[in-house]
Write a protein that holds these residues in place. Structure first.
Motif: not given
Ligand code: LER
Ligand code: MN
Length: 262
Positions: A59-60, A97, A99, A102, A146, A148, A152, A179, A182, A205, A211, A240
């Motif tokens: 993850c990032s 992952i 993004v 942001f 990903e 968002l 975000e 995800d 999102h 995700h 959440r 997540e």
């Molecule tokens: C952030 O909200 C998210 O969903 C993560 O997976 C970003 O890396």
């Protein structure tokens, strides 16, 4: 479809302890954070060698910003993502992952050349992903774009926007992830959006609308999973989210709930 979980929400003092727990709870994979991946590569390799649990994804956690205002920041992001792609492949994971940025735009408005800064950002992103995609094709790990929610990021909020970028880039290992948290905010029809992204979704995700763990909010996971099944999705779905209670009770219960829907 296989269930995974992010390492940070699992109890345990060491990665090995977390992995034993994950296996005991009934998961098949673990998603690790990319921030200190280079320093932890051997620790992760050793921990994975003693278990059936696989690395799902990274993850990032890279530095810089693919759409930062200065060249240095974009170069750092490209360098760090490449490093994480190589390590992810070495650990047998699906991909990293990613993004694109942001928050709001950092690239200045280039009117009158382009009247919307997002057009400029997409052009830069496509060029970066061509470079990264070639590297990803070589090592065999995916860049997982990903989308968002709007609070975000301003650029890629929906699956179709990420798919469009992949189409323009045209590299096998530049794909997307979905995800549910999102999607619940941004997609008009989660199942329909998943079906429309057929062939592009390589990771998922899971979190409910608030959440928290799936089951604690109002997302209709059943129809989302049906859509994933329909498009032949076989990769990981990683939790997540926050756990409202004792992980030792909540996580196995969540695994049973998700398996009953898959
Ligand atoms: C952030 O909200 C998210 O969903 C993560 O997976 C970003 O890396
Ligand atoms: Mn996510």
């Amino acid at each position: 479809m296989k269930l995974a979980i992010q390492e940070n929400i699992v109890p345990g003092k060491t990665l090995s302890e977390k992995i034993w727990k994950i296996e005991e709870y009934g998961f098949e994979g673990i998603e690790v954070w990319g921030s200190d991946l280079p320093q932890r590569l051997n620790e992760i390799k050793d921990a994975l060698s003693t278990t059936k649990i696989k690395l799902s994804t990274v993850c990032s956690g890279y530095g810089g910003d693919l759409l930062g205002a200065d060249r240095k920041s974009r170069e750092i992001a490209i360098r760090d993502i490449k490093e994480r792609l190589g390590m992810c492949a070495e650990l047998g994971g699906v991909g990293v992952i990613t993004v694109p940025t942001f928050g709001g735009p950092k690239i200045p408005d280039l009117y009158p050349w382009r009247s919307d800064v997002r057009d400029v950002e997409r052009m830069i992103l496509v060029e970066e992903l061509k470079v990264l995609g070639e590297y990803a094709d070589d090592v065999g790990a995916y860049i997982l774009l990903e989308p968002l929610n709007r609070y975000e990021t301003h650029l890629i909020n929906r699956l179709e926007q990420a798919v469009e970028v992949c189409r323009v880039v045209g590299k096998e290992h530049v794909k997307i992830m979905a995800d549910f948290f999102h999607m619940n905010i941004e997609e008009a029809d989660i199942a329909g959006s998943i079906e429309a992204a057929n062939g592009y979704i390589m990771h998922v995700h899971l979190a409910d609308s608030n959440r928290l763990l799936p089951g604690y909010g109002h997302i209709d996971f059943k129809s989302g999973f049906n859509a994933l099944r329909k498009i032949g999705y076989r990769n990981f779905m990683a939790l997540e989210c926050e756990i409202p209670g004792d992980p030792d009770a909540e996580l196995p219960r969540c695994v049973r709930y998700l398996k009953s829907l898959i």
